[in-house]
Each structure stands twice: as C-alpha cells, then as structure tokens.
Design an enzyme around this catalytic site. Structure first.
Site: not given
Length: 422
Positions: A250, A253, A352, A318-319, A411
């Site tokens: 990670q 990235h 991934d 996220e993970h 209405h």
C-alpha cells in the site's frame, strides 16, 4: 492500547487552490468543449491529437502485442471479476406487483443507468487493473454505453498499451485518451466529440477527485476516494514478513498512502517494523514507500483482539486484513471496511488484481457508510405502484387528511379527486 509507531500529524485544511483550479477547468471545458480539453491534454503531458477517441484497432493491436503471460493474467482476472459481478447482479431481483392491501399493488424494477464513464488513472503507473474493475461490472449490469477515459502517456496521443489491452478484454464500448479534471468535465458537460454520461466512476489524483466532487449532481458518481489504506489485524501467530510486505504494497502507491498494523503482540510489532526496513532496501519504489511509511504508517498494540476490532471499526480502512489464528471468530466484530481479507493467505494484492472482488473501495473512513464499487452502482432500483379504483377509495381519505395537515391543498384535492368531484 498503546501506539508503538505513530503517524505524523497532518493539517486538515481544504486545499482552496485545487478547488479553484478544478472549477476553472470545468468552466472552460463547459464553455469551449474540445478545444479546452485538447489544450489541457497537451499542458499536462500529452501530444496534440486529431481525435480523443481511441480506435478499436489500437485496442486490438495492444491486446495482440502484450506478452502472453500478461494477456493470460488479464483474461483470468477479467473472468473472475465478471463471474463475481454477475453473481452480485443476480442477487438483486426485480419485485413484481405485491398487494400490500386490497387494491394497492407495489413493486420495483432493476434498471441499468443509460451510460457511464470509467476513469482509469495513468499517473506514475499504468493502472490497467482498474480498467477491468470498472468496465466489467458496468457491462455486467447491462449499461448500454460504457466509456473509458484514460490519460495519454507523456508525449503520446495514446494511453499505455497494457491499459488498452485491458479495456479490450473488459469490453469497453468507447475509449478516450483524456485524463485529469478535464476528462471528468468533458463527460459531465459533453463536448463536440464526447457525449455526456449519466455516471462517472473510478479513482484518480486530487484534481480528478475534486472534479468528481464538483460535477456530482449533474452526473452520478461512485464516491469520493482518497489515498490507499491497509489495516492488518495480527496476533502472535502472524508472519511479520507477510505483514510488512502488505504494508509496503500500500505504501508504494503514493506518499499519502497508509499502512497500519494493529496487533496483540509486541514481538510481532517489533519484528514487523524491522521487516519493513529490511524489505525497503530491495524495493524499486522505496523512495515513495519509505516516505509513506514514515509519515502515515502506524503500529498499534491492542490489549485483545476484541479491542483490535474496535480500533479497526473506528478507522474504517479501505482494506482490512485479518491475519490471526482463528480469523472467522473475529469476523462478527468487524463492521467498517471497504473489503475484508480473511486469513493470511488472502493477500490484499489478490483483491487488487485477480481474485474477483472489486478494488475500487472507500477510503478516509467512508467505509462507515458505504461499500466498494460493484455492479450495484450501475443499477437503479425504481419503485412503481398500481392502485385500483377500490384501492384508491381506501387510500384517498388518509392521504387527504395528511396533505391538509401539511398545508398542501392541491395534494389534498388530488387525493379527493379519486373519490369525488372537487
């Protein structure tokens, strides 16, 4: 709980410069169309091009020219992603007419959106796997027009060949060599050669993310995504080598990515930190990964696995990897995550690329209220009602009473018109 390694403090202020620059790009593309998009493409590294549309022949050529090993890997990944997307799609059934009371029939239809743009980042690496993750679920949902926007390579009019090959395997209907905020603006507003879409999905840099935020409402989006994250829950049985490898996967990235270890073992904390240092020495992306780990990496020692689960739920990563002796015993305590990886064999990197679940996932705590991208993002659940005269006669008095109490006279009259003259 104690912190073995803490992340550096970050200033949480809105970047007004990016906001203003993206707003200008969107306004220019909305006003000047293709000319503005072409100018930005060249400004940000592409070459002048007669057309943004990538011919199908280029996709086929790229597919034929990549290595057999890569082609085989892409095909295997595509098959698994498609299979899982279709299974998810088939779990959402249309609901035919159901009589909830006499003469009142309700139901829902499941309808794909008319069109979508799948934004596939270029940037530092050709993220061709994202092409598969975005296009295949859209096609499985039955979206009639699935477009892809991909930045051209620096100095070129075309995206990276591996990305074009992946888009061919995924079945994209239209591919455009356009990147950045200008791509988001083009597909939201439309230009002379790019028809607008109903929805834009996919990750990107800060400019792409801000552009998606600004066009939301004019088009639908998946969610606002930030830097990549992984949180590893580990006990004394876990491998520090594996934990360190996944943290660095990670961290490479970008410099804003975050690798987090939450463990009940101080020995594992110590050995994992040492492993990160050792593995960085042989990593091509060490400059980025080391900075990311130094600034954003964390090691937290929990008093128990239950506390580790509480920490994970608070962070909502996220993970989320569960590398403990009995991982299924911990699952019931875990609620907030983009995607869950159960047991040490379930490498986040498999998700991934090839396992079949989607890697387009919520970050920055958004997993507290949303899951990741899936075929469901491209499907609308639209309700309908069919009410007979007998049913209308039963509903009208209550509807009239409620409308009158809210002060909405028209209405009330619309309800009354079903049972008497008004």
């Amino acid at each position: 709980m104690k912190f073995y390694k803490e992340a550096k403090a970050k200033e949480l202020s809105q970047n007004t410069r990016i906001f203003a620059e993206v707003r200008e790009i969107i306004e220019r593309v909305g006003k000047h169309g293709d000319i503005a998009v072409a100018d930005y493409n060249v400004k940000f590294g592409g070459a002048p091009a007669a057309s943004f549309r990538v011919p199908q022949s280029e996709l086929e050529r790229a597919y034929d020219e990549i290595s057999p090993e890569l082609r085989g890997a892409i095909e295997r990944a595509a098959a698994n992603i498609k299979k899982f997307a279709e299974l998810q799609r088939d779990s959402l059934w249309p609901l035919g007419e159901v009589e909830v009371e006499e003469g009142v029939f309700l139901g829902h239809s499941v309808i794909p959106v008319d069109s979508c743009c799948c934004y596939v980042p270029g940037g530092n690496h050709p993220l061709f796997s994202t092409a598969l993750m975005l296009v295949i679920p859209a096609k499985a949902a039955g979206v009639p027009r699935v477009c892809a926007a991909v930045p051209p390579m620096r100095g070129s009019v075309l995206p990276h060949p591996a990305t074009l090959a992946a888009l061919k395997a995924a079945g994209a209907d239209e591919v455009y060599a356009v990147g950045g905020a200008q791509a988001i603006a083009a597909f939201a507003c439309g230009t002379e050669t790019i028809a607008p879409v109903a929805m834009i999905v996919g990750p990107g840099n800060k400019y792409v993310t801000e552009a998606k935020r600004q066009v939301y409402g004019k088009v639908g989006i998946d969610f606002i995504a930030g830097p990549s994250e992984v949180l590893v829950i580990a006990d004394d049985s876990a491998s520090p080598t594996v934990a360190a490898a996944d943290i660095l996967a990670q961290s490479e990235h970008d410099c804003d990515a975050a690798g987090i270890l939450v463990t009940t073992s101080e020995r594992l904390a110590r050995e994992t930190e040492a492993e990160v240092t050792r593995q960085l020495a042989d990593l091509d992306t060490a400059e980025t990964a080391a900075k990311s780990w130094e600034e954003n990496g964390r090691i937290i020692i929990a008093d128990s696995l239950a506390e580790a689960a509480d920490i994970a739920n608070e962070i909502a990563p996220e993970h989320l990897e569960v590398n403990v002796k009995e991982p299924f015993e911990l699952m019931g305590l875990l609620r907030n995550y983009g995607s869950l990886f159960i047991g040490e064999g379930s490498a986040e990197v498999f998700g991934d690329y090839v396992a079949g679940t989607n890697h387009t996932l919520p970050t920055m705590g958004a997993a507290r209220y949303t899951g990741g991208l899936s075929v469901m993002n491209f499907l609308k659940v639209c309700t309908f009602q069919h009410i007979t005269p007998q049913g209308a006669a039963k509903l009208a008095p209550d509807a009239e009473t409620m409308a009158a109490e809210e002060g909405l006279t028209a209405h009330a009259k619309a309800a009354a018109a079903r049972i008497r003259k008004i």
